[in-house]
Design a protein around this motif. Structure first.
Motif, mmCIF file in Angstrom:
data_model
loop_
_atom_site.group_PDB
_atom_site.id
_atom_site.type_symbol
_atom_site.label_atom_id
_atom_site.label_comp_id
_atom_site.label_asym_id
_atom_site.label_seq_id
_atom_site.Cartn_x
_atom_site.Cartn_y
_atom_site.Cartn_z
ATOM 1 N N TRP A 207 0.864 -1.177 0.000
ATOM 2 C CA TRP A 207 0.000 0.000 0.000
ATOM 3 C C TRP A 207 0.901 1.226 0.000
ATOM 4 O O TRP A 207 1.760 1.371 0.875
ATOM 5 N N ILE A 208 0.721 2.091 -0.967
ATOM 6 C CA ILE A 208 1.494 3.325 -1.059
ATOM 7 C C ILE A 208 0.558 4.512 -0.839
ATOM 8 O O ILE A 208 -0.425 4.665 -1.555
ATOM 9 N N THR A 209 0.883 5.342 0.150
ATOM 10 C CA THR A 209 0.049 6.527 0.387
ATOM 11 C C THR A 209 0.900 7.709 0.851
ATOM 12 O O THR A 209 1.756 7.568 1.731
ATOM 13 N N PRO A 210 0.672 8.889 0.259
ATOM 14 C CA PRO A 210 1.331 10.104 0.718
ATOM 15 C C PRO A 210 0.485 10.878 1.732
ATOM 16 O O PRO A 210 0.818 12.014 2.075
ATOM 17 N N ASP A 211 -0.594 10.270 2.194
ATOM 18 C CA ASP A 211 -1.584 10.991 3.005
ATOM 19 C C ASP A 211 -1.231 11.012 4.489
ATOM 20 O O ASP A 211 -2.101 10.917 5.353
#
Length: 298
Positions: A207-211
């Motif tokens: 899972w990739i997230t910048p949040d």
């Protein structure tokens, strides 16, 4: 329609629940506009189609106060760092949740080995399908068979599992959430995280997230941006922030994730929007320096 002041624009939004801005929010419009100052593929094409649809529906242009070009390097860095991390994983199946106006699906499916599924709410997907058709038509392509635009809610595991049926279960997936979690309170963040966890248990992958938005001393550009987003959406962005990076790591670790994180400054030298907007390196570093991306596995 004449150009509206900020107050007039806000009144327009409150009175036109089913207009153009109901399908594509003003915040997404802002990101799309800012990306036109980058060299990200399809930035101009998507914004041009948005403008055509806006003019056709007689909707007003965003006031200059909402175009917020100080944030352009951040949106460019976010996109490019996610792309870099996706390519480093080497997986060919990508699920983009609450994808909105992302350019990544169009960009990455130029590689026929990539299977890309975007998921979002009905009105947004309707608009996105129209935009993608128009762009591909200009390229004299009838469709991209490896790009799928599916209706679904990030909070519904049923919707996400349905979208994921387009993937090969014997191959791992990359799940991306870009710009979603800041709009969710912590119970909603937990639901999304558990939905992602369920999918990763089935497929494997990351899972990739910048949040990972946390409370800290903010640059003036960030403060103004948060105030603008809160005003436009009616969502308390401040209340949805993690108290710190450590708190964010604890939140996801407690849900069963192993975390690696990467800073936006990794792609500083790849950014073209600062030069085009005549922004200093100091200002750019102040804006993107604190931002990070989490890459998470089970």
């Amino acid at each position: 329609m004449k150009k509206l002041s900020v107050d007039e624009f806000n009144k327009y939004l409150s009175k036109n629940k089913k207009g153009t801005y109901d399908a594509i929010s003003p915040t997404a419009w802002t990101v799309a506009y800012c990306r036109t100052f980058s060299d990200i593929p399809y930035s101009k094409e998507i914004y041009d189609e948005l403008e055509k649809n806006r003019i056709k529906s007689n909707a007003p242009d965003l006031p200059d106060e909402y175009k917020f070009l100080d944030m352009a390097p951040l949106f460019e860095a976010r996109h490019k760092l996610i792309n870099k991390l996706v390519l480093e994983q080497g997986y060919s199946q990508i699920l983009d949740i609450a994808a909105g106006l992302t350019l990544r699906g169009l960009e990455m499916t130029r590689n026929e080995d990539i299977e890309y599924v975007e998921v979002d709410l009905p009105e947004i997907i309707k608009q996105k399908r129209s935009i993608v058709r128009a762009i591909l038509k200009k390229e004299k392509i009838t469709s991209r068979k490896n790009l799928h635009l599916e209706i679904g809610n990030a909070l519904s595991i049923k919707d996400l599992k349905k979208a994921a049926k387009l993937f090969d279960k014997d191959k791992p997936i990359i799940i991306i959430t870009e710009g979603l979690l800041r709009y969710l309170d912590f119970p909603e963040k937990t639901i999304v995280a558990n939905n992602v966890k369920a999918l990763l248990k089935t497929f494997g992958g990351v899972w990739i997230t910048p949040d990972i938005i946390y409370k800290r001393n903010l640059s003036p550009a960030f403060v103004a941006n948060n105030e603008r987003v809160s005003k436009l959406t009616g969502i308390n962005i401040e209340a949805n922030k993690f108290s710190s990076i450590d708190a964010a790591q604890t939140f996801f670790k407690d849900l069963g994730f192993k975390i690696q994180f990467y800073g936006f400054l990794e792609v500083l030298s790849d950014l073209v929007s600062p030069a085009r907007l005549k922004m200093s390196q100091k200002d750019v570093k102040e804006i993107i320096g604190p931002r990070i991306i989490f890459v998470m596995k089970l």
